[in-house]
Design an enzyme around this catalytic site. Structure first.
Site, PDB file in Angstrom:
ATOM      1  N   ASP A  53      37.995  44.273  45.495  1.00 19.36           N
ATOM      2  CA  ASP A  53      38.776  43.145  45.971  1.00 19.36           C
ATOM      3  C   ASP A  53      40.210  43.542  45.044  1.00 19.36           C
ATOM      4  OD1 ASP A  53      37.173  42.459  43.342  1.00 19.36           O
ATOM      5  OD2 ASP A  53      37.654  40.369  44.231  1.00 19.36           O
TER       6      ASP A  53
ATOM      7  N   GLU B 204      35.480  40.448  43.537  1.00 22.06           N
ATOM      8  CA  GLU B 204      35.037  40.654  42.031  1.00 22.06           C
ATOM      9  C   GLU B 204      35.724  38.803  41.546  1.00 22.06           C
ATOM     10  OE1 GLU B 204      35.469  39.965  38.288  1.00 22.06           O
ATOM     11  OE2 GLU B 204      36.678  40.568  39.669  1.00 22.06           O
ATOM     12  N   GLU B 205      36.956  38.940  42.283  1.00 19.22           N
ATOM     13  CA  GLU B 205      37.542  38.231  42.689  1.00 19.22           C
ATOM     14  C   GLU B 205      37.159  36.596  41.556  1.00 19.22           C
ATOM     15  OE1 GLU B 205      40.296  38.568  40.041  1.00 19.22           O
ATOM     16  OE2 GLU B 205      40.566  40.848  39.727  1.00 19.22           O
TER      17      GLU B 205
ATOM     18  N   HIS C   7      46.882  41.287  36.768  1.00 19.96           N
ATOM     19  CA  HIS C   7      46.991  40.520  37.369  1.00 19.96           C
ATOM     20  C   HIS C   7      48.623  39.668  37.317  1.00 19.96           C
ATOM     21  CE1 HIS C   7      42.827  38.271  38.236  1.00 19.96           C
ATOM     22  NE2 HIS C   7      43.228  39.132  38.322  1.00 19.96           N
TER      23      HIS C   7
END
Ligand SMILES: [Zn+2]
Ligand SMILES: [Zn+2]
Length: 385
Positions: free
Chosen positions: A74, A131-132, A357
């Site tokens: 993701d 995962e996030e 990020h």
């Protein structure tokens, strides 16, 4: 097989993922793209494990042993700012955590292993969604990963832009933190700001609670353990000239072990309950476990270190690295079966480090092949003919 060719192919895959990012449980095109490539390589692909997740097997020889290698799929919900020919075409979607690189890495490993055909047992590639938000690993396990689809041990990696390029860092035991979320609701009694005697002021109570929560790390957690308790939001239903009736405190906690995680939750509720009781307010306390700590198993960590040393040389392996309080969904897998998680450094010398990020993040493509070779070496060691 020709490594230069493979490097080019991996860069092509990575840029495809980068240009077409999909976020948690939306990874339909990503998952299809991976499934097609792996089928062409001769893998047996099973889709729909954990919604958009998939596994892919290559079985050789007679050994019953099954080794898992994992990549996450993701992206995060962010608009990309970096201008490249493979800039994200999806609004508010960007591979800013480098999962594009992780997928290309594991596909590279798949290719190496399918060409070499030099092991005895089963390689089970695990392409994990979501995962996030810390949800994908649980979904895959719920759908039979490790039970119906047995795995003896599992390995994963994360790129780290702040660590030295091409070096692998790991350690036995806790390498990444847990993450829990909490919501504390304090129900008092509002009043005119000029008449506090008519109120049960939830804001004063909240202030007491926020300070008291800081004593958990200072006075309840052992000095040799670590933890973080962070209050991050404070909301009231008051206005400037009225004492509110309700206050909500939100925040998150981090730690490296299950025991500390349990202690944090227990002490937080005790403090909230008793402070509210002392001031005559009611409370609600919600505490949710979002991410398990990532705790590496000894035997598998030794294997990962050996594999890294074989591929990168001893000087490029940090076998007892500093852990980080960032959380990783892989930690959940390690609560079910043994395995090891490593960091792969991506920092170019003399180049500014852009953090994960960040909307300018760009995966260091020079480390793709190193990750792929590292995973392949784990298989050569663990499924030795
Ligand atoms: Zn991330
Ligand atoms: Zn990540």
């Amino acid at each position: 097989m020709d490594r230069e060719e493979l490097k080019k192919e991996m860069i092509k895959w990575r840029r495809h993922f980068h240009k077409n990012p999909e976020s948690a449980f939306e990874e339909v095109n990503t998952s299809n793209y991976i499934a097609n490539l792996l089928q062409e390589m001769g893998y047996k692909v099973t889709t729909g494990i954990g919604k958009t997740g998939l596994i892919a097997d290559l079985k050789l020889g007679t050994s019953e042993k099954i080794i898992g290698l994992r990549a996450d799929m993701d992206c995060i919900e962010l608009d990309e700012k970096l201008e490249t020919e493979y800039k994200s075409v999806n609004k508010n979607r960007m591979h800013a955590c480098g999962h594009d690189g992780h997928m290309a890495t594991l596909l590279g490993t798949a290719k190496i292993l399918s060409k070499e055909k030099n092991f005895d047992g089963t390689v089970r590639l695990v392409f994990q969604p979501a995962e996030e938000p810390g949800k994908g690993a649980k979904e895959m396990v719920k759908d039979g990963l490790f039970t119906k689809y047995h795995v003896d041990e599992i390995y994963g990696l994360h790129n780290m832009p702040g660590l030295e390029e091409g070096k692998i860092y790991t350690k036995v035991g806790s390498i990444m933190g847990s993450e829990d979320d909490f919501v504390i609701k304090i129900h008092g009694k509002g009043s005119h700001a000029s008449a506090p005697n008519m109120s049960i002021d939830p804001l004063v109570i909240a202030a007491n609670i926020i300070l008291a929560l800081q004593t958990i790390v200072a006075r309840n957690v052992s000095p040799t353990d670590t933890a973080v308790v962070s209050c991050t939001e404070l909301h009231t239903d008051g206005i400037r000239n009225a004492i509110p009736s309700n206050v909500i405190i939100k925040g998150d906690t981090r730690s490296f072990s299950k025991d500390v995680q349990i202690l944090l939750e227990k002490r937080m509720e005790e403090l909230v309950k008793n402070i509210c009781l002392a001031y005559g307010a009611d409370y609600e306390f919600e505490y949710t476990h979002e991410f398990s700590p990532t705790v590496n198993h000894k035997e598998q960590t030794e294997v990962a270190i050996k594999a890294a040393e074989n591929i990168l040389g001893k000087e490029n392996v940090v076998a007892n690295c500093q852990p980080t309080m960032i959380s990783e969904d892989f930690g959940y897998f390690l609560t079910k079966i043994p395995g090891c998680f490593v960091f792969l450094g991506g920092a170019k010398k003399d180049k500014e480090v852009i953090a994960l990020h960040n909307s300018m993040y760009n995966y260091n493509e020079d480390i793709l092949i190193k990750g792929a070779e590292f995973f392949a070496e784990i298989i050569r060691i663990r499924l030795k003919k």
